[in-house]
Enzyme design. Structure first.
Site, PDB file in Angstrom:
ATOM      1  N   PHE A  10      -8.015 -49.349 -41.741  1.00  0.00           N
ATOM      2  CA  PHE A  10      -8.514 -48.441 -40.706  1.00  0.00           C
ATOM      3  C   PHE A  10      -7.662 -48.602 -39.455  1.00  0.00           C
ATOM      4  CE2 PHE A  10     -12.545 -46.610 -42.219  1.00  0.00           C
ATOM      5  CZ  PHE A  10     -12.585 -47.236 -43.457  1.00  0.00           C
ATOM      6  N   ALA A  11      -7.233 -47.467 -38.900  1.00  0.00           N
ATOM      7  CA  ALA A  11      -6.433 -47.494 -37.687  1.00  0.00           C
ATOM      8  C   ALA A  11      -6.989 -46.398 -36.771  1.00  0.00           C
ATOM      9  CB  ALA A  11      -4.975 -47.243 -38.018  1.00  0.00           C
TER      10      ALA A  11
ATOM     11  N   GLY B 243      -8.263 -44.901 -33.119  1.00  0.00           N
ATOM     12  CA  GLY B 243      -7.919 -45.030 -31.697  1.00  0.00           C
ATOM     13  C   GLY B 243      -6.585 -45.740 -31.555  1.00  0.00           C
ATOM     14  N   LYS B 244      -6.511 -46.656 -30.599  1.00  0.00           N
ATOM     15  CA  LYS B 244      -5.228 -47.308 -30.308  1.00  0.00           C
ATOM     16  C   LYS B 244      -4.786 -48.264 -31.403  1.00  0.00           C
ATOM     17  CE  LYS B 244      -5.598 -46.892 -25.305  1.00  0.00           C
ATOM     18  NZ  LYS B 244      -5.905 -47.585 -24.060  1.00  0.00           N
TER      19      LYS B 244
ATOM     20  N   HIS C 260     -12.782 -67.646 -43.566  1.00  0.00           N
ATOM     21  CA  HIS C 260     -12.342 -67.375 -42.193  1.00  0.00           C
ATOM     22  C   HIS C 260     -11.620 -68.608 -41.641  1.00  0.00           C
ATOM     23  CE1 HIS C 260     -12.407 -66.291 -37.987  1.00  0.00           C
ATOM     24  NE2 HIS C 260     -12.956 -65.119 -38.275  1.00  0.00           N
TER      25      HIS C 260
ATOM     26  N   GLU D 173     -19.310 -57.894 -40.810  1.00  0.00           N
ATOM     27  CA  GLU D 173     -18.944 -59.238 -41.275  1.00  0.00           C
ATOM     28  C   GLU D 173     -20.206 -60.076 -41.530  1.00  0.00           C
ATOM     29  OE1 GLU D 173     -15.295 -61.708 -39.862  1.00  0.00           O
ATOM     30  OE2 GLU D 173     -16.987 -62.411 -38.646  1.00  0.00           O
TER      31      GLU D 173
END
Ligand code: UD2
Length: 341
Positions: A108-109, A111-112, A220, A290
């Site tokens: 996912f990309a 916005g900025k 993580h 998450e």
């Protein structure tokens, strides 16, 4: 839904590929929510392969006495934990490459975050599932800003337009729903395995077939040396992501979910539904999707666990047990790239 083809890329919305029934699959016990989310007769690609090694392949003799002793390489439910030195890349590649697998990769990309795409894709081309068929699915609200990246043979990229949002929490969490619906509409016909990855990241070293499994999670990097009481699980019983203080295996990173397409479909369906129930009760879990992922994986154990080599963070100094950093989150200026703080 918008489809946008790029130089050296192919757009395959609606493209038909061969499908088959769930040949050879068995009924696997699942928790109640998972049962109710599983489609009765999904149209999926065949997913049963034998581990065939080519005759006369030369590789280092495996030992049952000598191996990594500084890290744990198996979970208490006997899933492998993948660290450098626990697998032979030559042998693994020779077993998996003849299977002619296709690996879906969602990113996912919005916005900025579109600015992270070039490095993500260029480094993936160097290190991620090299020699395999890879189908990238780029979800963005800015299709015109998706960089043109040269893809090697057998690798394709689709751009799928999604709405923007003024809350990063919503963008991150909504991934579950969008992955679920895109698996339904196309990915289950086009790929065998899927990896869902964070875009603000780069590959630095091999990420190959050793990572393939029915349901794959990553530990993580911030919590692998912590006790479960320190894990940032959702602790409010009112949330569907709730994990009591005396439960929990590992803290899994939301930056990677992987496995068979149908297993990830079930995971995303359950997490999306639980997120919606929480929203109806005006609760947002501590770490959005998450937190729901961690709750899901506590009761639906992953069949393969990737060590923090597969999810590091650039701001964190390398530790002695991490021999290779394969994928890591870049340092980002949150105030600059996110739509809200
Ligand atoms: C952590 C997790 C992330 C997610 C989040 C909880 C790791 C290393 N990262 O990262 O996966 O679980 O916590 O919400 O485990 N995105 C956009 N545009 C935005 C904001 C986000 O496209 O404006 C997408 C993008 O693909 C990004 C991902 O959502 O990589 C996760 O967002 P993040 O990287 O800002 O979340 P972060 O760093 O808190």
């Amino acid at each position: 839904m918008f489809c946008f083809s790029l130089l050296e890329s192919s757009c395959f919305l609606g493209m038909s590929t061969s499908t088959s029934s769930l040949k050879g699959s068995t009924d696997i016990p699942v928790d109640e929510d998972v049962k109710s989310s599983s489609p009765s007769k999904p149209m999926v690609r065949s997913r049963v392969w034998n581990m065939v090694s080519p005759e006369k392949l030369l590789y280092k003799q495996p030992s049952v006495l000598v191996g990594r002793t500084d890290v744990v390489t198996v979970t208490p439910w006997l899933a492998s934990i993948i660290w450098e030195g626990t697998f032979d890349p030559v042998l693994v590649d020779n077993i998996y490459k003849p299977m002619n697998l296709t690996i879906a990769t969602t990113v996912f990309a919005v916005g900025k975050y579109v600015s992270f795409l070039r490095d993500f894709l260029e480094t993936a081309e160097m290190h991620f599932m090299v020699g395999f068929n890879v189908r990238y699915y780029v979800f963005t609200d800015r299709p015109q800003d998706v960089p043109s990246v040269n893809l090697t043979q057998g690798r394709h990229l689709s751009v799928i337009q999604v709405p923007g949002s003024n809350r990063w929490q919503e963008i991150s969490a909504r991934r579950m729903e969008i992955i679920q619906t895109t698996i339904e509409s196309q990915i289950r016909r086009e790929a065998d395995y899927i990896f869902c990855l964070d875009v603000d990241s780069k590959f630095h070293a091999r990420w190959g077939a050793e990572s393939l499994g029915r349901l794959v999670a990553v530990i993580h990097p911030g919590y692998y040396d912590q006790t479960r009481a320190n894990f940032p699980y959702e602790r409010r019983p009112a949330s569907m992501a709730y994990i009591p203080m005396d439960e929990g295996d590992y803290y899994y990173g939301g930056a990677m979910i992987g496995g068979f397409v149908e297993d990830v479909y079930t995971l995303t369906t359950v997490c999306r539904n639980r997120f919606a129930v929480d929203a109806g009760n005006s609760i947002e879990a501590a770490w959005q999707e998450e937190s729901h992922l961690n709750r899901y994986l506590l009761y639906n154990k992953p069949s393969k666990v990737l060590s923090p080599e597969y999810l590091w963070q650039d701001f964190k100094a390398k530790t002695k047990e991490v021999k290779v950093i394969r994928f890591s989150g870049v340092i980002k200026n949150y105030a600059e790239v996110r739509p809200n703080v």
